[in-house]
Design a protein around this motif. Structure first.
Motif, mmCIF file in Angstrom:
data_model
loop_
_atom_site.group_PDB
_atom_site.id
_atom_site.type_symbol
_atom_site.label_atom_id
_atom_site.label_comp_id
_atom_site.label_asym_id
_atom_site.label_seq_id
_atom_site.Cartn_x
_atom_site.Cartn_y
_atom_site.Cartn_z
ATOM 1 N N ALA A 136 0.849 -1.195 0.000
ATOM 2 C CA ALA A 136 0.000 0.000 0.000
ATOM 3 C C ALA A 136 0.881 1.240 0.000
ATOM 4 C CB ALA A 136 -0.913 0.006 1.217
ATOM 5 N N ALA A 137 0.557 2.197 -0.841
ATOM 6 C CA ALA A 137 1.335 3.424 -0.956
ATOM 7 C C ALA A 137 0.590 4.631 -0.393
ATOM 8 C CB ALA A 137 1.685 3.681 -2.422
ATOM 9 N N ASN A 138 -0.724 4.692 -0.610
ATOM 10 C CA ASN A 138 -1.534 5.823 -0.174
ATOM 11 C C ASN A 138 -2.912 5.350 0.233
ATOM 12 O OD1 ASN A 138 0.118 8.309 -0.917
ATOM 13 N ND2 ASN A 138 0.116 7.200 -2.853
ATOM 14 N N THR A 139 -3.600 6.217 0.973
ATOM 15 C CA THR A 139 -5.018 6.019 1.227
ATOM 16 C C THR A 139 -5.754 7.249 0.720
ATOM 17 O OG1 THR A 139 -4.827 6.907 3.469
ATOM 18 C CG2 THR A 139 -4.700 4.507 3.218
ATOM 19 N N TYR A 140 -6.971 7.031 0.264
ATOM 20 C CA TYR A 140 -7.797 8.096 -0.290
ATOM 21 C C TYR A 140 -9.079 8.146 0.527
ATOM 22 C CZ TYR A 140 -10.786 10.512 -3.707
ATOM 23 O OH TYR A 140 -11.651 11.380 -4.325
ATOM 24 N N LEU A 141 -9.291 9.234 1.251
ATOM 25 C CA LEU A 141 -10.486 9.448 2.056
ATOM 26 C C LEU A 141 -11.437 10.340 1.286
ATOM 27 C CD1 LEU A 141 -12.134 9.565 4.758
ATOM 28 C CD2 LEU A 141 -10.689 11.522 5.367
ATOM 29 N N VAL A 142 -12.682 9.928 1.184
ATOM 30 C CA VAL A 142 -13.679 10.709 0.447
ATOM 31 C C VAL A 142 -14.966 10.757 1.260
ATOM 32 C CG1 VAL A 142 -14.414 8.723 -0.927
ATOM 33 C CG2 VAL A 142 -14.798 11.007 -1.800
ATOM 34 N N GLY A 143 -15.603 11.933 1.265
ATOM 35 C CA GLY A 143 -16.861 12.105 1.979
ATOM 36 C C GLY A 143 -17.925 12.661 1.063
ATOM 37 N N HIS A 144 -19.092 12.047 1.101
ATOM 38 C CA HIS A 144 -20.224 12.473 0.283
ATOM 39 C C HIS A 144 -21.433 12.735 1.174
ATOM 40 C CE1 HIS A 144 -18.997 12.008 -3.960
ATOM 41 N NE2 HIS A 144 -18.099 11.186 -3.449
ATOM 42 N N ALA A 145 -22.431 13.384 0.608
ATOM 43 C CA ALA A 145 -23.621 13.778 1.359
ATOM 44 C C ALA A 145 -24.579 12.611 1.630
ATOM 45 C CB ALA A 145 -24.359 14.886 0.621
ATOM 46 N N LYS A 146 -24.481 11.526 0.876
ATOM 47 C CA LYS A 146 -25.401 10.404 1.051
ATOM 48 C C LYS A 146 -24.647 9.074 1.054
ATOM 49 C CE LYS A 146 -29.312 12.603 -1.272
ATOM 50 N NZ LYS A 146 -30.268 12.486 -2.379
ATOM 51 N N PRO A 147 -25.196 8.082 1.758
ATOM 52 C CA PRO A 147 -24.604 6.744 1.701
ATOM 53 C C PRO A 147 -25.115 5.996 0.473
ATOM 54 C CG PRO A 147 -26.486 6.706 3.166
ATOM 55 C CD PRO A 147 -26.323 8.138 2.695
ATOM 56 N N ALA A 148 -24.461 4.918 0.147
ATOM 57 C CA ALA A 148 -24.918 4.031 -0.925
ATOM 58 C C ALA A 148 -25.511 2.786 -0.287
ATOM 59 C CB ALA A 148 -23.766 3.658 -1.848
ATOM 60 N N GLU A 149 -26.288 2.075 -1.040
ATOM 61 C CA GLU A 149 -26.924 0.855 -0.548
ATOM 62 C C GLU A 149 -25.960 -0.330 -0.520
ATOM 63 O OE1 GLU A 149 -29.945 0.559 0.806
ATOM 64 O OE2 GLU A 149 -30.104 2.713 0.597
ATOM 65 N N GLY A 150 -24.756 -0.129 -0.977
ATOM 66 C CA GLY A 150 -23.783 -1.212 -0.996
ATOM 67 C C GLY A 150 -23.651 -1.806 -2.378
ATOM 68 N N THR A 151 -22.887 -1.141 -3.201
ATOM 69 C CA THR A 151 -22.618 -1.608 -4.555
ATOM 70 C C THR A 151 -21.312 -2.390 -4.520
ATOM 71 O OG1 THR A 151 -23.697 0.338 -5.466
ATOM 72 C CG2 THR A 151 -22.222 -0.871 -6.929
ATOM 73 N N PHE A 152 -21.302 -3.582 -5.060
ATOM 74 C CA PHE A 152 -20.103 -4.408 -5.031
ATOM 75 C C PHE A 152 -19.295 -4.249 -6.313
ATOM 76 C CE2 PHE A 152 -22.833 -6.231 -1.857
ATOM 77 C CZ PHE A 152 -21.947 -6.516 -0.836
ATOM 78 N N ALA A 153 -17.985 -4.120 -6.142
ATOM 79 C CA ALA A 153 -17.058 -3.982 -7.261
ATOM 80 C C ALA A 153 -15.833 -4.850 -6.965
ATOM 81 C CB ALA A 153 -16.652 -2.522 -7.432
ATOM 82 N N ALA A 154 -14.910 -4.900 -7.889
ATOM 83 C CA ALA A 154 -13.707 -5.714 -7.716
ATOM 84 C C ALA A 154 -12.892 -5.281 -6.496
ATOM 85 C CB ALA A 154 -12.849 -5.636 -8.974
ATOM 86 N N TYR A 155 -12.955 -3.997 -6.138
ATOM 87 C CA TYR A 155 -12.165 -3.471 -5.021
ATOM 88 C C TYR A 155 -12.881 -3.569 -3.679
ATOM 89 C CZ TYR A 155 -15.083 0.502 -6.316
ATOM 90 O OH TYR A 155 -16.148 1.299 -6.645
ATOM 91 N N GLY A 156 -14.130 -4.007 -3.668
ATOM 92 C CA GLY A 156 -14.891 -4.144 -2.422
ATOM 93 C C GLY A 156 -16.248 -3.480 -2.544
ATOM 94 N N GLU A 157 -16.876 -3.232 -1.410
ATOM 95 C CA GLU A 157 -18.215 -2.657 -1.387
ATOM 96 C C GLU A 157 -18.156 -1.135 -1.311
ATOM 97 O OE1 GLU A 157 -22.404 -3.237 1.068
ATOM 98 O OE2 GLU A 157 -20.569 -4.094 1.856
#
Length: 82
Positions: free
Chosen positions: A4-25
């Protein structure tokens, strides 16, 4: 995550219902307004993020939904936080 080289923190106004992708939920609604984003390096297996919040009455009752992604040879999503 090894490499691991970096972490990326992101904040949005709404949550998601849980969409699954190759990198996780994905637990944040990326179509909602982006409130903040930060990148920080990983050192010794740890990464630290800080965000200054202004002393502003307009922020009372506001909610942000955040999630961190670990960036390295691959991308991994972490748990979300309200």
């Amino acid at each position: 995550m090894p490499g691991a080289a970096n972490t990326y923190l992101v904040g949005h106004a709404k949550p998601a219902e849980g969409t699954f992708a190759a990198y996780g939920e994905l637990l944040i609604d990326t179509a909602s307004p982006l409130l903040f984003q930060r990148t920080a390096p990983v050192a010794g297996g740890l990464s630290s993020h800080s965000i200054a919040l202004p002393n502003n009455l307009a922020l009372i009752g506001k909610v942000a939904y955040s999630q961190v992604f670990v960036l390295g040879p691959t991308v991994r999503a972490t748990n979300g936080l309200k």
